[in-house]
Scaffold this motif. Sequence first.
Motif, PDB file in Angstrom:
ATOM      1  N   SER A  28       0.797  -1.226   0.000  1.00 39.43           N
ATOM      2  CA  SER A  28       0.000   0.000   0.000  1.00 39.43           C
ATOM      3  C   SER A  28       0.828   1.273   0.000  1.00 39.43           C
ATOM      4  O   SER A  28       0.317   2.342  -0.352  1.00 39.43           O
ATOM      5  CB  SER A  28      -0.941   0.010   1.213  1.00 39.43           C
ATOM      6  OG  SER A  28      -0.211  -0.103   2.420  1.00 39.43           O
ATOM      7  N   CYS A  29       2.096   1.189   0.366  1.00 35.73           N
ATOM      8  CA  CYS A  29       2.930   2.393   0.449  1.00 35.73           C
ATOM      9  C   CYS A  29       4.300   2.142  -0.167  1.00 35.73           C
ATOM     10  O   CYS A  29       5.340   2.313   0.489  1.00 35.73           O
ATOM     11  CB  CYS A  29       3.083   2.851   1.892  1.00 35.73           C
ATOM     12  SG  CYS A  29       1.552   3.428   2.653  1.00 35.73           S
ATOM     13  N   ARG A  38       3.308   4.839  -3.625  1.00 37.95           N
ATOM     14  CA  ARG A  38       2.435   4.166  -4.577  1.00 37.95           C
ATOM     15  C   ARG A  38       1.760   2.928  -3.987  1.00 37.95           C
ATOM     16  O   ARG A  38       2.316   2.256  -3.108  1.00 37.95           O
ATOM     17  CB  ARG A  38       3.232   3.772  -5.832  1.00 37.95           C
ATOM     18  CG  ARG A  38       4.036   4.929  -6.407  1.00 37.95           C
ATOM     19  CD  ARG A  38       4.594   4.629  -7.768  1.00 37.95           C
ATOM     20  NE  ARG A  38       3.567   4.513  -8.795  1.00 37.95           N
ATOM     21  CZ  ARG A  38       3.004   5.561  -9.403  1.00 37.95           C
ATOM     22  NH1 ARG A  38       3.354   6.789  -9.082  1.00 37.95           N
ATOM     23  NH2 ARG A  38       2.094   5.372 -10.336  1.00 37.95           N
ATOM     24  N   PHE A  39       0.589   2.663  -4.495  1.00 41.36           N
ATOM     25  CA  PHE A  39      -0.116   1.409  -4.259  1.00 41.36           C
ATOM     26  C   PHE A  39       0.394   0.447  -5.323  1.00 41.36           C
ATOM     27  O   PHE A  39       0.182   0.675  -6.524  1.00 41.36           O
ATOM     28  CB  PHE A  39      -1.622   1.651  -4.403  1.00 41.36           C
ATOM     29  CG  PHE A  39      -2.496   0.445  -4.140  1.00 41.36           C
ATOM     30  CD1 PHE A  39      -3.101   0.268  -2.898  1.00 41.36           C
ATOM     31  CD2 PHE A  39      -2.753  -0.495  -5.134  1.00 41.36           C
ATOM     32  CE1 PHE A  39      -3.932  -0.823  -2.653  1.00 41.36           C
ATOM     33  CE2 PHE A  39      -3.570  -1.585  -4.906  1.00 41.36           C
ATOM     34  CZ  PHE A  39      -4.164  -1.748  -3.655  1.00 41.36           C
ATOM     35  N   GLU A  75     -10.243  -1.416  -2.869  1.00 43.00           N
ATOM     36  CA  GLU A  75      -9.134  -1.269  -1.917  1.00 43.00           C
ATOM     37  C   GLU A  75      -8.291  -0.044  -2.266  1.00 43.00           C
ATOM     38  O   GLU A  75      -7.898   0.730  -1.389  1.00 43.00           O
ATOM     39  CB  GLU A  75      -8.275  -2.528  -1.931  1.00 43.00           C
ATOM     40  CG  GLU A  75      -7.130  -2.506  -0.933  1.00 43.00           C
ATOM     41  CD  GLU A  75      -6.345  -3.800  -0.907  1.00 43.00           C
ATOM     42  OE1 GLU A  75      -5.289  -3.828  -0.235  1.00 43.00           O
ATOM     43  OE2 GLU A  75      -6.777  -4.791  -1.542  1.00 43.00           O
ATOM     44  N   LEU A  76      -8.017   0.144  -3.549  1.00 39.90           N
ATOM     45  CA  LEU A  76      -7.219   1.286  -3.993  1.00 39.90           C
ATOM     46  C   LEU A  76      -7.882   2.607  -3.625  1.00 39.90           C
ATOM     47  O   LEU A  76      -7.201   3.566  -3.230  1.00 39.90           O
ATOM     48  CB  LEU A  76      -7.023   1.194  -5.507  1.00 39.90           C
ATOM     49  CG  LEU A  76      -6.343   2.370  -6.203  1.00 39.90           C
ATOM     50  CD1 LEU A  76      -4.912   2.537  -5.714  1.00 39.90           C
ATOM     51  CD2 LEU A  76      -6.375   2.170  -7.723  1.00 39.90           C
ATOM     52  N   ARG A  78      -9.481   3.502  -1.125  1.00 39.30           N
ATOM     53  CA  ARG A  78      -9.271   3.905   0.263  1.00 39.30           C
ATOM     54  C   ARG A  78      -7.979   4.705   0.438  1.00 39.30           C
ATOM     55  O   ARG A  78      -7.824   5.437   1.409  1.00 39.30           O
ATOM     56  CB  ARG A  78      -9.250   2.670   1.168  1.00 39.30           C
ATOM     57  CG  ARG A  78     -10.547   1.900   1.178  1.00 39.30           C
ATOM     58  CD  ARG A  78     -10.654   1.007   2.403  1.00 39.30           C
ATOM     59  NE  ARG A  78      -9.717  -0.093   2.373  1.00 39.30           N
ATOM     60  CZ  ARG A  78      -9.981  -1.305   1.863  1.00 39.30           C
ATOM     61  NH1 ARG A  78     -11.175  -1.529   1.315  1.00 39.30           N
ATOM     62  NH2 ARG A  78      -9.091  -2.261   1.890  1.00 39.30           N
ATOM     63  N   TYR A  79      -7.057   4.551  -0.506  1.00 42.23           N
ATOM     64  CA  TYR A  79      -5.768   5.240  -0.420  1.00 42.23           C
ATOM     65  C   TYR A  79      -5.661   6.422  -1.392  1.00 42.23           C
ATOM     66  O   TYR A  79      -4.635   7.091  -1.436  1.00 42.23           O
ATOM     67  CB  TYR A  79      -4.632   4.256  -0.734  1.00 42.23           C
ATOM     68  CG  TYR A  79      -4.511   3.111   0.235  1.00 42.23           C
ATOM     69  CD1 TYR A  79      -3.740   3.234   1.398  1.00 42.23           C
ATOM     70  CD2 TYR A  79      -5.158   1.905   0.006  1.00 42.23           C
ATOM     71  CE1 TYR A  79      -3.624   2.191   2.296  1.00 42.23           C
ATOM     72  CE2 TYR A  79      -5.049   0.849   0.893  1.00 42.23           C
ATOM     73  CZ  TYR A  79      -4.283   0.996   2.035  1.00 42.23           C
ATOM     74  OH  TYR A  79      -4.175  -0.053   2.920  1.00 42.23           O
ATOM     75  N   ARG A  80      -6.707   6.653  -2.172  1.00 40.99           N
ATOM     76  CA  ARG A  80      -6.611   7.618  -3.265  1.00 40.99           C
ATOM     77  C   ARG A  80      -6.143   9.007  -2.798  1.00 40.99           C
ATOM     78  O   ARG A  80      -5.196   9.571  -3.362  1.00 40.99           O
ATOM     79  CB  ARG A  80      -7.954   7.753  -3.981  1.00 40.99           C
ATOM     80  CG  ARG A  80      -7.933   8.796  -5.096  1.00 40.99           C
ATOM     81  CD  ARG A  80      -9.268   8.876  -5.796  1.00 40.99           C
ATOM     82  NE  ARG A  80     -10.342   9.180  -4.853  1.00 40.99           N
ATOM     83  CZ  ARG A  80     -11.636   9.209  -5.188  1.00 40.99           C
ATOM     84  NH1 ARG A  80     -11.995   8.949  -6.435  1.00 40.99           N
ATOM     85  NH2 ARG A  80     -12.555   9.493  -4.290  1.00 40.99           N
ATOM     86  N   ASP A  81      -6.799   9.566  -1.813  1.00 45.72           N
ATOM     87  CA  ASP A  81      -6.450  10.924  -1.381  1.00 45.72           C
ATOM     88  C   ASP A  81      -5.014  10.990  -0.891  1.00 45.72           C
ATOM     89  O   ASP A  81      -4.281  11.949  -1.194  1.00 45.72           O
ATOM     90  CB  ASP A  81      -7.409  11.396  -0.290  1.00 45.72           C
ATOM     91  CG  ASP A  81      -8.828  11.596  -0.804  1.00 45.72           C
ATOM     92  OD1 ASP A  81      -9.011  11.646  -2.041  1.00 45.72           O
ATOM     93  OD2 ASP A  81      -9.751  11.690   0.023  1.00 45.72           O
ATOM     94  N   PHE A  82      -4.611   9.981  -0.131  1.00 44.61           N
ATOM     95  CA  PHE A  82      -3.234   9.944   0.379  1.00 44.61           C
ATOM     96  C   PHE A  82      -2.235   9.846  -0.761  1.00 44.61           C
ATOM     97  O   PHE A  82      -1.231  10.559  -0.787  1.00 44.61           O
ATOM     98  CB  PHE A  82      -3.063   8.758   1.332  1.00 44.61           C
ATOM     99  CG  PHE A  82      -1.630   8.461   1.683  1.00 44.61           C
ATOM    100  CD1 PHE A  82      -0.915   9.299   2.522  1.00 44.61           C
ATOM    101  CD2 PHE A  82      -0.995   7.352   1.158  1.00 44.61           C
ATOM    102  CE1 PHE A  82       0.412   9.037   2.830  1.00 44.61           C
ATOM    103  CE2 PHE A  82       0.325   7.077   1.459  1.00 44.61           C
ATOM    104  CZ  PHE A  82       1.031   7.919   2.306  1.00 44.61           C
ATOM    105  N   LEU A  83      -2.501   8.966  -1.724  1.00 49.53           N
ATOM    106  CA  LEU A  83      -1.579   8.782  -2.843  1.00 49.53           C
ATOM    107  C   LEU A  83      -1.455  10.055  -3.670  1.00 49.53           C
ATOM    108  O   LEU A  83      -0.347  10.425  -4.094  1.00 49.53           O
ATOM    109  CB  LEU A  83      -2.064   7.632  -3.721  1.00 49.53           C
ATOM    110  CG  LEU A  83      -2.039   6.240  -3.090  1.00 49.53           C
ATOM    111  CD1 LEU A  83      -2.758   5.240  -3.981  1.00 49.53           C
ATOM    112  CD2 LEU A  83      -0.616   5.771  -2.805  1.00 49.53           C
TER     113      LEU A  83
END
Length: 262
Positions: A28-29, A38-39, A75-76, A78-83
Amino acid sequence: MPQAPFHQPDSGGNSAASVTGLVHSVESCGTVDGPGIRFVLFLSGCSLRCRYCHNPDASYVRRGQTRSAADILEELARYRDFLQAAGGGLTLSGGDPLFQPAFAKAVLKGGKAMGLHTCLDTSGHLGANADGELLEHTDLVLLDIKAWNPERYRNLTGGELRPTLEFAERLAALRKPVWLRYVLVPGLTDDMEDMAQLARCARRLGNVERVDILPFHQMGRFKWDELDLDYTLRDVREPSAELTEQARSIFRREGISRYEVH
């Protein structure tokens, strides 16, 4: 022997839920597979059998977990804003994502729809599997060219170099950004003239933005032992700092500042 590519039926106009693939793992990181954080989705299956492979467990489709593209994209998301805030995005790696082109395309397309930067990490050996739509949704290609000399390439990977070079030419024609990756293995890929010729090719292509010289290491050796595979590089040492810098200097000199060298 290398496996034949795993061909899923193309989803056409169907939803991502109908496209499934074999996934080895998710990071995830990730910080080494493209710009920013990156995811990273590692897909199972590869058409090559590189003697230095540090993910041999990802080379076999039987070791994959079946997941739908919709599941991965959920799943991706959930990380969009962070990425996005971290200047990163989505990277497909493996194995080789082009071993499962329909699944890879569905995930890349979904990642682009989220506004994420997308990256494809591939040897290019299965470049013919990447259709125009897949490449349309790919912002960057991490292209692993294992060796420049065709005989050395065959000895190192069990495959042929020509498909990778044809894919590189196709990416150049599309003006698709490429980061070139080259694993430096003492006694196998450390021929200076070979590297100089590869550097000249990268300069001629015109779309290579960066070159990463990756020093060979033994960190994946335990996976070969666990899989009871014949690991032929047990006695090969990591390249010295001097050899690694010498290799990088060849690309810097031949690249004439057209691309970064790391």
